[in-house]
Design a protein around this motif. Structure first.
Motif, PDB file in Angstrom:
ATOM      1  N   LEU A 149     -46.274 -37.447  -0.721  1.00 39.06           N
ATOM      2  CA  LEU A 149     -45.536 -36.575  -1.597  1.00 39.06           C
ATOM      3  C   LEU A 149     -45.822 -35.367  -1.800  1.00 39.06           C
ATOM      4  CD1 LEU A 149     -44.255 -39.289  -4.298  1.00 39.06           C
ATOM      5  CD2 LEU A 149     -42.983 -38.414  -2.363  1.00 39.06           C
ATOM      6  N   LEU A 150     -47.232 -35.331  -1.766  1.00 37.84           N
ATOM      7  CA  LEU A 150     -48.091 -34.058  -1.842  1.00 37.84           C
ATOM      8  C   LEU A 150     -47.651 -33.139  -0.666  1.00 37.84           C
ATOM      9  CD1 LEU A 150     -51.610 -35.000  -2.727  1.00 37.84           C
ATOM     10  CD2 LEU A 150     -50.160 -33.762  -4.158  1.00 37.84           C
ATOM     11  N   VAL A 151     -47.446 -33.681   0.526  1.00 38.45           N
ATOM     12  CA  VAL A 151     -46.924 -32.843   1.807  1.00 38.45           C
ATOM     13  C   VAL A 151     -45.326 -32.338   1.447  1.00 38.45           C
ATOM     14  CG1 VAL A 151     -46.711 -32.664   4.029  1.00 38.45           C
ATOM     15  CG2 VAL A 151     -48.353 -34.404   2.971  1.00 38.45           C
ATOM     16  N   VAL A 152     -44.430 -33.237   0.781  1.00 39.49           N
ATOM     17  CA  VAL A 152     -43.149 -32.515   0.286  1.00 39.49           C
ATOM     18  C   VAL A 152     -43.369 -31.767  -0.634  1.00 39.49           C
ATOM     19  CG1 VAL A 152     -41.087 -33.324  -0.508  1.00 39.49           C
ATOM     20  CG2 VAL A 152     -42.472 -35.015   0.827  1.00 39.49           C
ATOM     21  N   ALA A 153     -44.028 -31.627  -1.530  1.00 43.10           N
ATOM     22  CA  ALA A 153     -44.399 -30.538  -2.717  1.00 43.10           C
ATOM     23  C   ALA A 153     -44.900 -29.370  -1.911  1.00 43.10           C
ATOM     24  CB  ALA A 153     -45.327 -31.143  -3.865  1.00 43.10           C
ATOM     25  N   SER A 154     -45.832 -29.487  -1.013  1.00 37.39           N
ATOM     26  CA  SER A 154     -46.061 -28.257  -0.283  1.00 37.39           C
ATOM     27  C   SER A 154     -45.142 -27.888   0.629  1.00 37.39           C
ATOM     28  CB  SER A 154     -47.408 -28.698   0.605  1.00 37.39           C
ATOM     29  OG  SER A 154     -47.793 -27.527   1.496  1.00 37.39           O
ATOM     30  N   VAL A 155     -44.296 -28.663   1.132  1.00 30.89           N
ATOM     31  CA  VAL A 155     -43.148 -27.918   1.832  1.00 30.89           C
ATOM     32  C   VAL A 155     -42.098 -26.990   1.048  1.00 30.89           C
ATOM     33  CG1 VAL A 155     -40.835 -28.617   3.015  1.00 30.89           C
ATOM     34  CG2 VAL A 155     -43.065 -29.857   3.588  1.00 30.89           C
ATOM     35  N   PHE A 156     -41.878 -27.587  -0.192  1.00 30.21           N
ATOM     36  CA  PHE A 156     -41.022 -26.712  -0.985  1.00 30.21           C
ATOM     37  C   PHE A 156     -41.871 -25.446  -1.638  1.00 30.21           C
ATOM     38  CE2 PHE A 156     -38.754 -30.983  -1.393  1.00 30.21           C
ATOM     39  CZ  PHE A 156     -37.469 -30.387  -0.996  1.00 30.21           C
ATOM     40  N   ALA A 157     -42.928 -25.528  -1.916  1.00 31.90           N
ATOM     41  CA  ALA A 157     -43.759 -24.536  -2.158  1.00 31.90           C
ATOM     42  C   ALA A 157     -43.775 -23.376  -1.203  1.00 31.90           C
ATOM     43  CB  ALA A 157     -45.209 -24.844  -2.672  1.00 31.90           C
ATOM     44  N   ILE A 158     -44.160 -23.903  -0.078  1.00 30.32           N
ATOM     45  CA  ILE A 158     -44.279 -22.753   1.377  1.00 30.32           C
ATOM     46  C   ILE A 158     -42.917 -22.316   1.565  1.00 30.32           C
ATOM     47  CG2 ILE A 158     -44.944 -22.416   3.582  1.00 30.32           C
ATOM     48  CD1 ILE A 158     -47.345 -22.612   1.636  1.00 30.32           C
ATOM     49  N   ALA A 159     -41.838 -23.186   1.450  1.00 24.06           N
ATOM     50  CA  ALA A 159     -40.453 -22.607   1.655  1.00 24.06           C
ATOM     51  C   ALA A 159     -40.179 -21.438   0.561  1.00 24.06           C
ATOM     52  CB  ALA A 159     -39.427 -23.665   1.440  1.00 24.06           C
ATOM     53  N   ALA A 160     -40.561 -21.796  -0.663  1.00 23.11           N
ATOM     54  CA  ALA A 160     -40.450 -20.917  -1.629  1.00 23.11           C
ATOM     55  C   ALA A 160     -40.906 -19.289  -1.487  1.00 23.11           C
ATOM     56  CB  ALA A 160     -40.739 -21.371  -3.076  1.00 23.11           C
ATOM     57  N   ARG A 161     -42.247 -19.688  -0.983  1.00 27.59           N
ATOM     58  CA  ARG A 161     -43.093 -18.450  -0.407  1.00 27.59           C
ATOM     59  C   ARG A 161     -42.333 -17.636   0.568  1.00 27.59           C
ATOM     60  NH1 ARG A 161     -47.485 -19.485   3.777  1.00 27.59           N
ATOM     61  NH2 ARG A 161     -45.587 -19.506   4.898  1.00 27.59           N
ATOM     62  N   ASP A 162     -41.692 -18.267   1.552  1.00 21.75           N
ATOM     63  CA  ASP A 162     -41.087 -17.655   2.790  1.00 21.75           C
ATOM     64  C   ASP A 162     -39.821 -16.990   2.311  1.00 21.75           C
ATOM     65  OD1 ASP A 162     -42.994 -18.720   4.279  1.00 21.75           O
ATOM     66  OD2 ASP A 162     -41.870 -19.883   5.459  1.00 21.75           O
ATOM     67  N   LEU A 163     -39.143 -17.619   1.377  1.00 22.60           N
ATOM     68  CA  LEU A 163     -37.796 -16.970   0.735  1.00 22.60           C
ATOM     69  C   LEU A 163     -38.273 -15.846  -0.080  1.00 22.60           C
ATOM     70  CD1 LEU A 163     -36.060 -20.359  -0.152  1.00 22.60           C
ATOM     71  CD2 LEU A 163     -35.233 -18.598   1.716  1.00 22.60           C
ATOM     72  N   MET A 164     -39.213 -15.708  -0.906  1.00 28.00           N
ATOM     73  CA  MET A 164     -39.799 -14.518  -1.625  1.00 28.00           C
ATOM     74  C   MET A 164     -40.273 -13.385  -0.526  1.00 28.00           C
ATOM     75  SD  MET A 164     -41.472 -15.822  -5.137  1.00 28.00           S
ATOM     76  CE  MET A 164     -42.263 -17.585  -4.375  1.00 28.00           C
ATOM     77  N   THR A 165     -40.758 -13.997   0.495  1.00 26.63           N
ATOM     78  CA  THR A 165     -41.260 -12.948   1.546  1.00 26.63           C
ATOM     79  C   THR A 165     -40.396 -12.178   2.115  1.00 26.63           C
ATOM     80  OG1 THR A 165     -43.020 -14.169   1.953  1.00 26.63           O
ATOM     81  CG2 THR A 165     -42.508 -12.480   3.557  1.00 26.63           C
ATOM     82  N   ARG A 166     -38.950 -12.622   2.237  1.00 29.13           N
ATOM     83  CA  ARG A 166     -37.872 -11.732   2.737  1.00 29.13           C
ATOM     84  C   ARG A 166     -37.408 -10.766   1.761  1.00 29.13           C
ATOM     85  NH1 ARG A 166     -33.326 -16.223   4.798  1.00 29.13           N
ATOM     86  NH2 ARG A 166     -34.803 -17.465   6.211  1.00 29.13           N
ATOM     87  N   LYS A 167     -37.861 -10.879   0.328  1.00 26.19           N
ATOM     88  CA  LYS A 167     -37.361 -10.034  -0.473  1.00 26.19           C
ATOM     89  C   LYS A 167     -38.403  -8.861  -1.027  1.00 26.19           C
ATOM     90  CE  LYS A 167     -33.088 -11.287  -1.266  1.00 26.19           C
ATOM     91  NZ  LYS A 167     -31.859 -10.540  -0.961  1.00 26.19           N
ATOM     92  N   LEU A 168     -39.728  -9.004  -0.378  1.00 25.93           N
ATOM     93  CA  LEU A 168     -40.723  -8.267  -0.766  1.00 25.93           C
ATOM     94  C   LEU A 168     -40.180  -6.820  -0.225  1.00 25.93           C
ATOM     95  CD1 LEU A 168     -44.175 -10.129   0.461  1.00 25.93           C
ATOM     96  CD2 LEU A 168     -42.976  -9.727  -2.006  1.00 25.93           C
ATOM     97  N   ASP A 169     -41.032  -5.752  -1.151  1.00 30.04           N
ATOM     98  CA  ASP A 169     -40.556  -4.436  -0.864  1.00 30.04           C
ATOM     99  C   ASP A 169     -41.399  -4.074   0.668  1.00 30.04           C
ATOM    100  OD1 ASP A 169     -40.959  -1.450  -1.043  1.00 30.04           O
ATOM    101  OD2 ASP A 169     -40.156  -1.688  -2.925  1.00 30.04           O
ATOM    102  N   VAL A 170     -40.805  -3.267   1.379  1.00 28.24           N
ATOM    103  CA  VAL A 170     -41.438  -2.823   2.692  1.00 28.24           C
ATOM    104  C   VAL A 170     -42.677  -2.108   2.607  1.00 28.24           C
ATOM    105  CG1 VAL A 170     -39.162  -3.128   3.934  1.00 28.24           C
ATOM    106  CG2 VAL A 170     -39.960  -0.912   2.801  1.00 28.24           C
ATOM    107  N   ARG A 171     -42.617  -1.539   1.432  1.00 29.61           N
ATOM    108  CA  ARG A 171     -44.100  -0.769   1.014  1.00 29.61           C
ATOM    109  C   ARG A 171     -45.285  -1.638   0.873  1.00 29.61           C
ATOM    110  NH1 ARG A 171     -41.954   2.873  -4.000  1.00 29.61           N
ATOM    111  NH2 ARG A 171     -40.975   0.632  -4.382  1.00 29.61           N
ATOM    112  N   VAL A 172     -45.217  -2.644   0.441  1.00 31.78           N
ATOM    113  CA  VAL A 172     -46.260  -3.637   0.440  1.00 31.78           C
ATOM    114  C   VAL A 172     -46.880  -4.192   1.910  1.00 31.78           C
ATOM    115  CG1 VAL A 172     -47.176  -5.947  -0.698  1.00 31.78           C
ATOM    116  CG2 VAL A 172     -45.201  -4.657  -1.600  1.00 31.78           C
ATOM    117  N   ALA A 173     -47.995  -3.626   2.411  1.00 31.64           N
ATOM    118  CA  ALA A 173     -48.499  -3.961   3.421  1.00 31.64           C
ATOM    119  C   ALA A 173     -48.800  -5.478   3.762  1.00 31.64           C
ATOM    120  CB  ALA A 173     -49.875  -3.239   3.651  1.00 31.64           C
ATOM    121  N   SER A 174     -48.758  -6.078   4.919  1.00 32.67           N
ATOM    122  CA  SER A 174     -48.914  -7.521   5.169  1.00 32.67           C
ATOM    123  C   SER A 174     -50.311  -7.789   4.865  1.00 32.67           C
ATOM    124  CB  SER A 174     -48.648  -7.574   6.808  1.00 32.67           C
ATOM    125  OG  SER A 174     -47.327  -7.343   7.025  1.00 32.67           O
TER     126      SER A 174
END
Length: 292
Positions: A149-174
């Motif tokens: 179940l820890l892997v499932v929790a990791s999946v949802f946390a990383i998915a949330a990370r990727d969704l937030m990445t789409r909304k990051l300001d382009v001025r923030v360097a990678s």
């Protein structure tokens, strides 16, 4: 765009991440999980600080420390602590198989939280993919391991990370985004050591080769995937992300003598098949939206 080079770089980065996971699992035998997180966060974070300074990126730009980038880094930290803890407790091949559902979780999150249109076909594919996860985890059956179940929790946390990445300001360097992620990993490692009373292992007693391997292949994997996205089309390369499962299973068999059973292999097949169908469907819809 050079898709052939992009695909080669992506496959190479997936191999590097699988080898990184292998070294982390080896390291976890003698080093507490929290200390591994602190070590990875400190060293890899320092690498991206150097890269940010070398490319003249503003590390302390107020835009980079607004709520969204900070929340993204927090999601990265939560995902890392769940993933690495799972690696220390269960088979590498099982962790890798469940983690392959992540692209489906991103699609689901985009529909639920970003307002993206997802039709019944892709919802069905998402459902089938999660059935594959249940086949691997087997809740309520004799083969059930709560640690999965820890892997499932990791999946949802990383998915949330990727969704937030789409909304990051382009001025923030990678490089700054990556640095923040590793700072978060270091912080959650310190918290884990504090709350679980994990005993610190002196660095001179830490196995050197798994340590160097985890750091080196982690940096190579990140560099490879960033380079791949810059030289090739993301839509053309997405299916090759699943090669990570192949590399992880090979490492699990050869290094840890793992033997994935038929149910695990069937569940992994469902997950990958559902992910590939979702990818094909998204490309078809994207082409239909392009005016003739």
């Amino acid at each position: 765009m050079n898709n052939v080079n992009g695909i080669l770089l992506l496959v190479g980065s997936m191999a590097a991440f699988a080898i990184e996971d292998m070294f982390i699992k080896q390291l976890s035998v003698s080093v507490p999980t929290g200390q591994i997180l602190v070590l990875l966060g400190l060293v890899c974070g320092a690498v991206f600080v150097v890269m940010s300074v070398a490319t003249r990126r503003r590390i302390f730009d107020p835009v980079a420390w607004s709520p969204l980038p900070v929340a993204r880094a927090a999601a990265e930290g939560i995902g890392a602590i769940c993933f690495i803890t799972a690696l220390s407790l269960i088979d590498l091949s099982t962790v890798a198989a469940v983690f392959q559902v992540m692209p489906l979780a991103v699609t689901m999150g985009a529909a639920l939280f970003l307002g993206e249109q997802v039709g019944w076909r892709r919802w069905s594919a998402i459902g089938v993919g999660f059935v594959g996860v249940l086949m691997i985890i087997r809740p309520g059956l004799d083969g059930f391991q709560p640690e999965t179940l820890l892997v499932v929790a990791s999946v949802f946390a990383i998915a949330a990370r990727d969704l937030m990445t789409r909304k990051l300001d382009v001025r923030v360097a990678s490089t700054v985004v990556a640095m923040q992620a590793y700072v978060a990993v270091m912080i959650v490692g310190l918290v884990l050591m504090a709350v679980s009373s994990q005993t610190y292992v002196p660095m001179q007693a830490v196995p050197i080769w798994p340590c160097l391997g985890a750091i080196g292949f982690g940096v190579l994997g990140y560099y490879g995937i960033v380079s791949a996205m810059r030289v090739g089309e993301a839509s053309a390369m997405m299916p090759f992300r699943y090669t990570r499962l192949v590399f992880s299973m090979i490492a699990g068999v050869l290094v840890f003598n793992e033997r994935p059973d038929a149910m695990t292999l069937a569940g992994a097949t469902l997950i990958i098949g559902s992910g590939l169908y979702t990818f094909v469907r998204e490309r078809r819809l994207a082409r239909e939206m392009i005016p003739a």
